[in-house]
Design an enzyme around this catalytic site. Structure first.
Site, PDB file in Angstrom:
ATOM      1  N   LYS A 104      43.407  -8.095  93.354  1.00  0.00           N
ATOM      2  CA  LYS A 104      44.210  -7.005  93.930  1.00  0.00           C
ATOM      3  C   LYS A 104      44.585  -7.217  95.395  1.00  0.00           C
ATOM      4  CE  LYS A 104      40.944  -4.303  92.189  1.00  0.00           C
ATOM      5  NZ  LYS A 104      40.110  -3.155  91.775  1.00  0.00           N
ATOM      6  N   ASP A 139      34.160   0.544  89.340  1.00  0.00           N
ATOM      7  CA  ASP A 139      34.848   1.803  89.015  1.00  0.00           C
ATOM      8  C   ASP A 139      34.855   2.076  87.509  1.00  0.00           C
ATOM      9  OD1 ASP A 139      36.577  -0.273  88.437  1.00  0.00           O
ATOM     10  OD2 ASP A 139      38.303   0.571  89.505  1.00  0.00           O
TER      11      ASP A 139
HETATM   12  P1  ADP Z   1      42.488   1.914  93.113  1.00  0.00           P
HETATM   13  O1  ADP Z   1      41.295   2.785  93.027  1.00  0.00           O
HETATM   14  O2  ADP Z   1      42.482   0.791  92.137  1.00  0.00           O
HETATM   15  O3  ADP Z   1      42.836   1.505  94.499  1.00  0.00           O
HETATM   16  P2  ADP Z   1      44.044   4.273  92.519  1.00  0.00           P
HETATM   17  O4  ADP Z   1      43.431   4.781  91.293  1.00  0.00           O
HETATM   18  O5  ADP Z   1      43.796   4.990  93.791  1.00  0.00           O
HETATM   19  O6  ADP Z   1      43.754   2.724  92.665  1.00  0.00           O
HETATM   20  O7  ADP Z   1      45.603   4.179  92.273  1.00  0.00           O
HETATM   21  C1  ADP Z   1      46.443   3.674  93.261  1.00  0.00           C
HETATM   22  C2  ADP Z   1      47.585   2.985  92.580  1.00  0.00           C
HETATM   23  O8  ADP Z   1      48.241   3.894  91.702  1.00  0.00           O
HETATM   24  C3  ADP Z   1      48.621   2.514  93.543  1.00  0.00           C
HETATM   25  O9  ADP Z   1      48.409   1.144  93.847  1.00  0.00           O
HETATM   26  C4  ADP Z   1      49.929   2.691  92.818  1.00  0.00           C
HETATM   27  O10 ADP Z   1      50.302   1.487  92.217  1.00  0.00           O
HETATM   28  C5  ADP Z   1      49.634   3.677  91.709  1.00  0.00           C
HETATM   29  N1  ADP Z   1      50.307   4.932  92.013  1.00  0.00           N
HETATM   30  C6  ADP Z   1      49.955   5.858  92.908  1.00  0.00           C
HETATM   31  N2  ADP Z   1      50.850   6.865  92.926  1.00  0.00           N
HETATM   32  C7  ADP Z   1      51.788   6.560  92.017  1.00  0.00           C
HETATM   33  C8  ADP Z   1      52.991   7.178  91.549  1.00  0.00           C
HETATM   34  N3  ADP Z   1      53.418   8.337  92.052  1.00  0.00           N
HETATM   35  N4  ADP Z   1      53.681   6.569  90.592  1.00  0.00           N
HETATM   36  C9  ADP Z   1      53.282   5.400  90.085  1.00  0.00           C
HETATM   37  N5  ADP Z   1      52.182   4.761  90.482  1.00  0.00           N
HETATM   38  C10 ADP Z   1      51.437   5.328  91.415  1.00  0.00           C
HETATM   39 MG    MG Z   2      39.803   3.710  92.172  1.00  0.00          MG
END
Ligand code: ADP
Ligand code: MG
Length: 407
Positions: A104, A139
């Site tokens: 990532k 996670d």
């Molecule tokens: P992680 O925990 O893996 O960092 P999250 O669960 O917080 O990820 O999700 C973040 C990801 O979700 C972002 O990288 C983005 O690609 C996607 N994301 C967030 N908001 C949106 C949205 N409105 N539409 C599409 N994808 C989204």
């Molecule tokens: Mg997460």
């Protein structure tokens, strides 16, 4: 059945979250939770271990300083921290795990092959953060644990966020790799790390190959690179760039911004994809704001939506196929005679949560694969913050290690 206040640190993407969870004990569930979300400066994602963990610990220190009185630990107890670290780890116990590889977009070389709990603890000591941190989970496993805490029908968890992964509950007998002592339950969690799935049966386009070759981890995480939030927008950008180069799609010259990797993010793609306005104004705005492309025609905007649709649908259908594979593996893909067991999948991640068309396509595909009769017994449950809460719960379930006199 532990009660009290537990902290969790959730590092798995471009943001990390710090949670404070109050457990009521005796199966009473969660009483209160507070969290903060902090983005990681891009230079720290490719810097040194000390810098990255130092920065994280400083943010935890700030969050602890805001702790309300009702959250203070009991006399003689230390604050306890569960660490959700969502990268592939060779885990030898709940208290230690060595990093196999970053994913990532992270590339902190001196952490690979090292124990991430040791790294975090060292940073905590350096910065004077006095917390007991002996539990590390990712996670996906955290979401499974958190989901099962409140619902025994949870059989699997899936993450669709920056990256993607899945875990499920398996009979120990079905795990030939396992030679250790057998758990009393006869069951064990399998963390599939499906983001790294790859097979010659998975067709990849030239856009996928180019994205992979230019990535920080070429040849790795191929399934993740065609499904997850970090990459979908980037695939769309690559397709649009090609259209511009070879078909003058945006006029005579290629808009310079269209050549910038990762400039078009999945949330932007999602906004365009969901545009319901008759003149596709939102698409026009995104093209202008993100890519500096003005005066796009309706015809062009329609094609842009179609590209978003193709890329999102492919990702969603592949994610559904992966999930179907897991259900099949644990025998939840058929209708049993007698009482039908419900199977719940705990789903977490920003992509699934916010990208409605992606979510609908995933759900429809799963129905299509399972058939309508079986589908009635399969529930996808949105486990909001499942990963962080799961880590806090695992911290709680191991908190006997954390009496102040022992540490
Ligand atoms: P992680 O925990 O893996 O960092 P999250 O669960 O917080 O990820 O999700 C973040 C990801 O979700 C972002 O990288 C983005 O690609 C996607 N994301 C967030 N908001 C949106 C949205 N409105 N539409 C599409 N994808 C989204
Ligand atoms: Mg997460």
């Amino acid at each position: 059945n532990e009660k009290g206040v537990f902290y969790a640190l959730d590092l798995g993407g471009t943001n990390f979250r710090i949670l404070r969870v109050h457990l009521k004990g005796e199966g009473g569930g969660l009483a209160a939770q507070e969290f903060t979300e902090v983005s990681i400066p891009p230079n720290l994602m490719v810097g040194t271990s000390d810098e990255l963990f130092g920065y994280i610990v400083e943010e935890v220190l700030k969050f602890v300083a805001q702790e309300g009185e009702d959250f203070h630990p009991a006399v003689g107890r230390k604050r306890e921290l569960g660490f959700t670290f969502s990268f592939p780890v060779m885990q030898t116990s709940i208290a230690s795990g060595t990093l196999i590889r970053w994913t990532k977009g992270f590339n902190v070389e001196d952490t690979v092959g090292q124990d991430v709990v040791v790294k975090l603890n060292a940073a905590m000591e350096r910065k004077g953060l006095d917390m007991c941190n002996q539990r590390q989970v990712n996670d996906t496993v955290g979401t499974l644990a958190g989901g099962r805490y409140t619902n025994k029908d949870v059989v699997a968890s899936v993450i669709l966020g920056t990256g993607t992964n899945a875990a499920y509950v398996e009979c120990v007998q079905a795990i030939p790799k396992w030679h250790g002592p057998l758990p009393k339950s006869g069951e064990m969690v399998v963390n599939t790390e499906w983001g790294n799935f790859q097979t010659s049966h998975l067709p990849l386009t030239e856009y996928d190959h180019a994205l992979d070759a230019e990535s920080i981890n070429p040849g790795e995480q191929i399934f993740e690179k065609i499904i997850s939030g970090m990459y979908l927008g980037e695939i769309v950008r690559r397709v649009l760039c090609r259209l511009a180069e070879e078909a003058s799609f945006f006029g005579g010259s290629v808009p310079p911004k269209l050549k910038v990797p990762f400039i078009l993010q999945t949330p932007d793609m999602s906004v365009m994809h969901h545009d319901m306005s008759p003149d596709l104004k939102l698409v026009g705005n995104k093209l202008k704001d993100v890519l500096d492309i003005s005066n796009s025609s309706l015809k062009v905007r329609k094609v842009v939506i179609e590209v978003c649709n193709i890329v999102a649908t492919r990702g969603a259908r592949l994610a559904a196929a992966g999930l179907f594979g897991i259900l099949k593996k644990i025998g939840r893909d058929t209708v049993k005679t007698g009482e039908q067991q419900r199977s719940v999948i705990a789903m977490d991640g920003g992509l699934f949560e916010h990208y409605t068309e992606f979510r609908k396509s995933l759900e429809n595909t799963l129905c299509e694969l399972l058939g309508s009769e079986v589908s009635e017994h399969i529930v996808i449950e949105h486990a909001n913050d499942g990963s962080g809460i799961g880590a806090a719960l695992l911290a709680a379930s191991h908190s006997k290690y954390c009496q102040a006199d022992e540490s």
